[in-house]
Scaffold this active site. Structure first.
Site, PDB file in Angstrom:
ATOM      1  N   HIS A 126      42.209  74.517  48.364  1.00 48.46           N
ATOM      2  CA  HIS A 126      42.284  72.625  48.768  1.00 48.46           C
ATOM      3  C   HIS A 126      43.093  71.854  48.681  1.00 48.46           C
ATOM      4  CE1 HIS A 126      44.353  71.371  45.115  1.00 48.46           C
ATOM      5  NE2 HIS A 126      44.461  72.176  44.319  1.00 48.46           N
TER       6      HIS A 126
ATOM      7  N   SER B  87      41.835  69.515  42.489  1.00 52.56           N
ATOM      8  CA  SER B  87      42.121  71.170  41.630  1.00 52.56           C
ATOM      9  C   SER B  87      41.635  72.594  41.555  1.00 52.56           C
ATOM     10  CB  SER B  87      42.757  70.494  39.768  1.00 52.56           C
ATOM     11  OG  SER B  87      42.569  71.976  38.939  1.00 52.56           O
TER      12      SER B  87
ATOM     13  N   ASP C 265      50.982  69.585  39.105  1.00 55.61           N
ATOM     14  CA  ASP C 265      52.105  70.670  38.517  1.00 55.61           C
ATOM     15  C   ASP C 265      53.639  69.418  37.848  1.00 55.61           C
ATOM     16  OD1 ASP C 265      50.530  72.804  38.136  1.00 55.61           O
ATOM     17  OD2 ASP C 265      50.176  72.148  39.713  1.00 55.61           O
TER      18      ASP C 265
ATOM     19  N   GLY D 244      53.503  70.899  44.084  1.00 56.94           N
ATOM     20  CA  GLY D 244      53.077  70.119  43.747  1.00 56.94           C
ATOM     21  C   GLY D 244      53.294  69.055  42.904  1.00 56.94           C
TER      22      GLY D 244
ATOM     23  N   GLY E  40      44.599  69.552  48.168  1.00 59.25           N
ATOM     24  CA  GLY E  40      45.776  69.974  47.572  1.00 59.25           C
ATOM     25  C   GLY E  40      47.178  70.875  48.038  1.00 59.25           C
ATOM     26  N   HIS E  41      46.317  71.784  48.251  1.00 62.05           N
ATOM     27  CA  HIS E  41      47.324  73.166  48.299  1.00 62.05           C
ATOM     28  C   HIS E  41      47.479  72.706  50.130  1.00 62.05           C
ATOM     29  CE1 HIS E  41      45.594  75.042  45.406  1.00 62.05           C
ATOM     30  NE2 HIS E  41      46.512  75.283  45.008  1.00 62.05           N
TER      31      HIS E  41
ATOM     32  N   MET F 120      47.994  79.685  43.591  1.00 56.14           N
ATOM     33  CA  MET F 120      46.846  81.133  43.148  1.00 56.14           C
ATOM     34  C   MET F 120      45.394  81.197  43.633  1.00 56.14           C
ATOM     35  SD  MET F 120      48.305  81.156  38.969  1.00 56.14           S
ATOM     36  CE  MET F 120      46.976  79.484  38.246  1.00 56.14           C
TER      37      MET F 120
ATOM     38  N   GLN G 262      56.182  71.372  35.156  1.00 53.88           N
ATOM     39  CA  GLN G 262      56.093  72.572  36.389  1.00 53.88           C
ATOM     40  C   GLN G 262      57.173  72.483  37.769  1.00 53.88           C
ATOM     41  OE1 GLN G 262      53.577  76.415  37.523  1.00 53.88           O
ATOM     42  NE2 GLN G 262      53.446  74.373  39.724  1.00 53.88           N
TER      43      GLN G 262
HETATM   44  P1  AMP Z   1      47.918  76.068  42.127  1.00 53.17           P
HETATM   45  O1  AMP Z   1      47.215  77.048  43.195  1.00 53.17           O
HETATM   46  O2  AMP Z   1      47.722  75.695  41.368  1.00 53.17           O
HETATM   47  O3  AMP Z   1      49.345  77.205  41.393  1.00 53.17           O
HETATM   48  O4  AMP Z   1      49.219  75.760  42.833  1.00 53.17           O
HETATM   49  C1  AMP Z   1      49.775  76.083  43.908  1.00 53.17           C
HETATM   50  C2  AMP Z   1      50.943  74.882  44.648  1.00 53.17           C
HETATM   51  O5  AMP Z   1      50.293  74.274  44.884  1.00 53.17           O
HETATM   52  C3  AMP Z   1      51.539  74.178  43.260  1.00 53.17           C
HETATM   53  O6  AMP Z   1      52.775  73.636  43.225  1.00 53.17           O
HETATM   54  C4  AMP Z   1      50.571  72.932  42.834  1.00 53.17           C
HETATM   55  O7  AMP Z   1      51.265  71.836  42.233  1.00 53.17           O
HETATM   56  C5  AMP Z   1      50.188  72.248  44.042  1.00 53.17           C
HETATM   57  N1  AMP Z   1      48.894  71.290  43.098  1.00 53.17           N
HETATM   58  C6  AMP Z   1      47.875  71.910  43.133  1.00 53.17           C
HETATM   59  N2  AMP Z   1      47.170  70.914  43.442  1.00 53.17           N
HETATM   60  C7  AMP Z   1      47.205  69.711  44.082  1.00 53.17           C
HETATM   61  C8  AMP Z   1      47.179  68.676  44.592  1.00 53.17           C
HETATM   62  N3  AMP Z   1      46.026  68.215  43.746  1.00 53.17           N
HETATM   63  N4  AMP Z   1      47.704  68.132  45.311  1.00 53.17           N
HETATM   64  C9  AMP Z   1      49.424  68.236  45.775  1.00 53.17           C
HETATM   65  N5  AMP Z   1      49.550  69.727  45.169  1.00 53.17           N
HETATM   66  C10 AMP Z   1      48.670  70.813  44.329  1.00 53.17           C
END
Ligand code: AMP
Length: 281
Positions: free
Chosen positions: A34, A187, A152, A149, A36-37, A30, A155
């Site tokens: 960061h 996050s 979540d 990730g 993580g992504h 979304m 999810q």
């Molecule tokens: P989001 O943009 O929050 O929908 O996350 C997109 C993807 O990135 C999802 O599969 C999340 O689980 C993963 N994600 C979010 N935060 C982290 C993190 N800190 N470490 C690893 N993956 C992450």
């Protein structure tokens, strides 16, 4: 990096690449990216010939309209991060592209308990919206591998079910949570924490780590550890705890014994920002 805003343009390019034998690794997000992504993208790059990232703030998965309104949008920063990480294709659809006028979802999958508990209880409709958009994206991208990730946790379990139920050929790879130096799970919402809330937020991962250590003690019992962990967080008035639960890591059912593979999951509001975290124990 190529940028596509419509499924048709994306499909045209992906068909061409697939004909040449390319495997496709997909990272749906979304935005407000960061590390993580980026860690997902880097693993995708190692394992697949072509990496596709999508950025789409999916309105149907926000149960709280204020959360949707406040969700950070940082597209140019995101694009730079993706280029630096070597992403091949960015899919950046509009809401209209994903949900054309008159669109109705037929036959949504029923995930049962998996989607009713924890986040399902606290964010009604969230998983239905999430599964709806992930299914659409999977039909558009048709990836060989989907990278998500463990951050979540619930999810990724539900997406695993979605793939099984719809018999998609895509293989789901769930990867570890990237953390800040002090342990806070990265996050997109962390940027909304003020200085005090940011300091408080570290208690979530600290408590999960404490819990993990306690579980390893052969004399400890799940309900006691869970209750003490909850009390630790509730003792801080700056933390509005929604849940802290120890569950079976595959089914999210209440565990009967410590021999099961377990996960501890937490959700709390801190300084008006809703955060989640978990740890496999
Ligand atoms: P989001 O943009 O929050 O929908 O996350 C997109 C993807 O990135 C999802 O599969 C999340 O689980 C993963 N994600 C979010 N935060 C982290 C993190 N800190 N470490 C690893 N993956 C992450």
């Amino acid at each position: 990096m190529l940028l596509f805003k419509t499924a048709q343009q994306l499909d045209f390019e992906l068909k061409r690449l697939r004909k040449g034998g390319a495997t496709i690794g997909f990272v749906p997000t979304m935005g407000a990216l960061h590390q993580g992504h980026i860690s997902l993208l880097k693993t995708a790059k190692k394992r697949s010939k072509i990496t596709v990232c999508s950025i789409f703030i999916n309105p149907t998965q926000f149960n709280d309209p204020a959360d949707f309104e406040k969700y950070p949008v940082t597209i140019s920063h995101d694009m730079k991060m993706l280029i630096d990480a070597g992403c091949d294709i960015l899919f950046l659809p509009s809401v209209k592209e994903m949900y054309p006028k008159g669109f109705v979802q037929t036959n949504p999958p029923d995930f049962g308990f998996l989607a009713q508990t924890l986040e399902g209880e606290h964010r009604p409709g969230h998983f239905a919206g999430m599964a709806q958009v992930v299914e659409k994206l999977l039909r558009m991208v048709k990836p060989t591998h989907l990278y998500m990730g463990l951050k979540d946790y619930q999810q990724q379990l539900i997406v695993g079910e979605l793939i099984r139920k719809r018999r998609f050929k895509t293989k789901l790879i769930a990867l570890p949570t990237m953390r800040e130096k002090d342990g806070l799970a990265m996050s997109s919402r962390n940027g909304r924490l003020d200085a005090d809330a940011r300091k408080t937020a570290v208690q979530l991962s600290e408590t999960l780590n404490w819990l993990k250590k306690q579980i390893k003690n052969p004399k400890s019992q799940i309900p006691n550890i869970e209750a003490e962990a909850q009390q630790r967080l509730q003792a801080n008035p700056a933390i509005q705890l929604e849940y802290l639960q120890i569950r079976n890591a595959q089914t999210l059912a209440l565990p009967k014994t410590k021999k099961e593979k377990l996960v501890a999951l937490v959700a709390a509001k801190i300084g008006g920002v809703r955060l989640i975290d978990n740890v496999l124990v």
